[in-house]
Write a protein that holds these residues in place. Structure first.
Motif, mmCIF file in Angstrom:
data_model
loop_
_atom_site.group_PDB
_atom_site.id
_atom_site.type_symbol
_atom_site.label_atom_id
_atom_site.label_comp_id
_atom_site.label_asym_id
_atom_site.label_seq_id
_atom_site.Cartn_x
_atom_site.Cartn_y
_atom_site.Cartn_z
ATOM 1 N N ASN A 1 0.809 -1.216 0.000
ATOM 2 C CA ASN A 1 0.000 0.000 0.000
ATOM 3 C C ASN A 1 0.842 1.267 0.000
ATOM 4 O O ASN A 1 0.348 2.343 -0.339
ATOM 5 N N THR A 2 2.112 1.159 0.376
ATOM 6 C CA THR A 2 3.016 2.300 0.267
ATOM 7 C C THR A 2 3.375 2.534 -1.195
ATOM 8 O O THR A 2 3.440 3.669 -1.660
ATOM 9 N N LYS A 3 3.590 1.439 -1.929
ATOM 10 C CA LYS A 3 3.942 1.543 -3.348
ATOM 11 C C LYS A 3 2.736 1.890 -4.211
ATOM 12 O O LYS A 3 2.853 2.599 -5.203
ATOM 13 N N CYS A 4 1.579 1.361 -3.865
ATOM 14 C CA CYS A 4 0.344 1.586 -4.628
ATOM 15 C C CYS A 4 -0.757 1.987 -3.656
ATOM 16 O O CYS A 4 -1.589 1.157 -3.266
ATOM 17 N N PRO A 5 -0.772 3.257 -3.238
ATOM 18 C CA PRO A 5 -1.756 3.692 -2.235
ATOM 19 C C PRO A 5 -3.193 3.464 -2.691
ATOM 20 O O PRO A 5 -3.508 3.594 -3.875
ATOM 21 N N THR A 6 -4.040 3.121 -1.734
ATOM 22 C CA THR A 6 -5.457 2.916 -2.028
ATOM 23 C C THR A 6 -6.254 4.197 -1.902
ATOM 24 O O THR A 6 -7.391 4.265 -2.332
ATOM 25 N N GLY A 7 -5.660 5.217 -1.315
ATOM 26 C CA GLY A 7 -6.347 6.493 -1.136
ATOM 27 C C GLY A 7 -5.431 7.646 -1.497
ATOM 28 O O GLY A 7 -4.266 7.464 -1.838
ATOM 29 N N VAL A 8 -5.978 8.839 -1.404
ATOM 30 C CA VAL A 8 -5.227 10.048 -1.718
ATOM 31 C C VAL A 8 -4.889 10.756 -0.416
ATOM 32 O O VAL A 8 -5.756 10.924 0.448
ATOM 33 N N VAL A 9 -3.635 11.149 -0.268
ATOM 34 C CA VAL A 9 -3.214 11.885 0.923
ATOM 35 C C VAL A 9 -3.432 13.366 0.657
ATOM 36 O O VAL A 9 -2.894 13.924 -0.294
ATOM 37 N N THR A 10 -4.244 13.979 1.497
ATOM 38 C CA THR A 10 -4.501 15.413 1.386
ATOM 39 C C THR A 10 -4.158 16.068 2.708
ATOM 40 O O THR A 10 -3.816 15.389 3.671
ATOM 41 N N GLY A 11 -4.280 17.355 2.759
ATOM 42 C CA GLY A 11 -3.981 18.078 3.983
ATOM 43 C C GLY A 11 -2.595 18.691 3.890
ATOM 44 O O GLY A 11 -1.893 18.568 2.887
ATOM 45 N N SER A 12 -2.219 19.345 4.947
ATOM 46 C CA SER A 12 -0.914 20.006 4.944
ATOM 47 C C SER A 12 -0.350 20.035 6.344
ATOM 48 O O SER A 12 -1.033 19.789 7.325
ATOM 49 N N TYR A 13 0.925 20.367 6.405
ATOM 50 C CA TYR A 13 1.612 20.483 7.685
ATOM 51 C C TYR A 13 1.084 21.714 8.415
ATOM 52 O O TYR A 13 1.004 22.796 7.850
ATOM 53 N N VAL A 14 0.730 21.524 9.661
ATOM 54 C CA VAL A 14 0.223 22.608 10.492
ATOM 55 C C VAL A 14 1.087 22.682 11.728
ATOM 56 O O VAL A 14 1.354 21.664 12.367
ATOM 57 N N GLU A 15 1.530 23.865 12.078
ATOM 58 C CA GLU A 15 2.335 24.032 13.288
ATOM 59 C C GLU A 15 1.526 23.617 14.498
ATOM 60 O O GLU A 15 0.311 23.805 14.554
ATOM 61 N N GLU A 16 2.209 23.073 15.485
ATOM 62 C CA GLU A 16 1.566 22.635 16.722
ATOM 63 C C GLU A 16 0.934 23.832 17.425
ATOM 64 O O GLU A 16 1.489 24.923 17.458
ATOM 65 N N ASN A 17 -0.250 23.592 18.004
ATOM 66 C CA ASN A 17 -0.894 24.636 18.809
ATOM 67 C C ASN A 17 -0.099 24.865 20.064
ATOM 68 O O ASN A 17 0.299 23.931 20.731
ATOM 69 N N THR A 18 0.153 26.117 20.389
ATOM 70 C CA THR A 18 0.873 26.412 21.619
ATOM 71 C C THR A 18 0.019 27.183 22.578
ATOM 72 O O THR A 18 -0.970 27.734 22.276
#
Length: 106
Positions: A89-106
């Motif tokens: 599943n790493t080589k042929c993902p079954t889904g789409v990765v969306t989203g983005s990096y968000v800084e941790e809430n402080t």
């Protein structure tokens, strides 16, 4: 909403840190990660990528142990099956990765 219990053994450790949360919601995976912890740690010479590999490998061991206890499945066979599925599943993902990096809430 179903949340898992906090694991035993972390009580009294003020430095305990949650590293990953994975939710199934609206027929999709939702993931929250604490990235950069190893990189930011003082006197830590561990590559963040290697540390995540170790975390995932340890998680697979815990899953195999739990499935052995709950379903009676052989731990070693379960580890092989999960690892094979992970690589596939790493080589042929079954889904789409969306989203983005968000800084941790402080």
């Amino acid at each position: 909403m179903r949340e898992l219990r906090t694991p035993t053994g972390i009580e009294g450790d003020d430095d305990s840190t949650e590293m990953i949360r994975i939710w199934l919601a609206h027929e999709d995976l939702h993931v929250s990660l604490l990235l950069g912890m190893w990189e930011d740690a003082e006197e830590c010479e561990v590559d963040e990528r290697d540390a995540w590999g170790e975390l995932l490998a340890d998680s697979i061991q815990h899953i195999a142990n739990g499935l052995n206890q709950s379903h009676g499945w052989d731990k070693e066979q379960t580890i092989v099956r999960i690892t094979n599925s992970l690589l596939k599943n790493t080589k042929c993902p079954t889904g789409v990765v969306t989203g983005s990096y968000v800084e941790e809430n402080t």
